[in-house]
Write a protein that holds these residues in place. Structure first.
Motif: not given
Length: 281
Positions: A27-41
């Motif tokens: 969950m943590s790694e998926m979040t870090k990857d996806l939120c490189q677009d500027g999303s908050d979480g």
């Protein structure tokens, strides 16, 4: 499939993992990857043994906070629609909250959450938090401090203050700067733990509304809480601690595959932009 949603422009990816086995690291790694677009979480819709669902939320840096009000509104809307009901209870990391759909909120639909308890507590590390502002400590599952300002704070100054707080307090700290703009109307700027400056923070606005209600004896009445992402309403009820009826948007933005590639955009954000423009008047 992922959904992208926002609560007062606090932007999240939402992933329904009910019935799936996804561990914390994934969950943590998926979040870090996806939120490189500027999303908050990222919001994960998980199974709950006794309630409609459980919310797990990870910040853009991969850390997991106890609670997020804007995120809970977004996840609640998805879950209520999934189970075709107008209200229910959603579990979070440390508590469970009643949620319901509000059909009309200043021209848009919304979700209302009953946030209880909101506690005003002494914090042992606050007394040596060396700033020119006077802060009060609150918890809404996650920790907040609220201070008062007369004018809008610059991003640079808020960043310095927020980073200082997150280095000073052992558990980190969400920093909220409250500006009164009229009777029953406040503007809140937040440096969010694990995110940085965010357009809005649901539990930060909740803490700030409680602070305003205490200082101004403004209970059982709607408080309009403005922020850089729009506006929500809080009604503070004094009980053993404080109960807050917290109402605001939960807007679908787009649909994505698991790598974040855009599949479909939705039109709901157009209505929210009209609402947002009204909040700037």
């Amino acid at each position: 499939m992922l959904l992208k949603m926002h609560g007062t422009e606090n932007v999240f990816y939402l992933y329904d993992v009910m019935g799936m086995d996804l561990d914390d690291k994934a969950m943590s790694e998926m979040t870090k990857d996806l939120c490189q677009d500027g999303s908050d979480g990222m919001l994960f819709v998980c199974d709950s043994e006794i309630h409609l669902a459980k919310m797990r939320i990870f910040n853009s840096d991969g850390s997991e906070p106890e609670m997020c009000g804007n995120g809970l509104r977004c996840l609640s809307r998805y879950v209520l629609e999934k189970f075709d009901c107008s209200e229910g209870v959603i579990e979070t990391l440390k508590a469970a909250y009643s949620v319901k759909h509000i059909e009309e909120f200043h021209g848009i639909s919304a979700i209302q959450i009953v946030l209880y308890p909101v506690k005003s507590l002494e914090h042992p590390q606050l007394k040596d938090f060396d700033t020119s502002y006077s802060f009060k400590h609150y918890t809404v599952s996650n920790p907040h401090i609220v201070g008062h300002i007369e004018d809008h704070m610059t991003k640079e100054d808020l960043t310095v203050l927020g980073e200082y707080a997150n280095n000073h307090f052992d558990e980190g700290m969400n920093v909220n700067m409250l500006r009164v703009i009229g009777p029953g109307k406040i503007y809140v700027q937040t440096f969010e733990r694990g995110v940085g400056i965010t357009k809005s923070c649901g539990t930060g606005m909740t803490s700030s509304s409680v602070d305003y209600a205490i200082k101004n004896d403004y209970f059982d009445k709607a408080i309009e809480v403005y922020n850089d992402g729009g506006m929500i309403e809080c009604q503070v009820i004094k009980e053993k601690d404080y109960k807050v009826l917290f109402t605001g948007n939960a807007t679908y933005m787009s649909k994505h595959d698991l790598k974040g590639n855009l599949l479909e955009s939705f039109d709901e954000d157009k209505a929210y932009k009209l609402f947002f423009n009204k909040t700037r008047i």
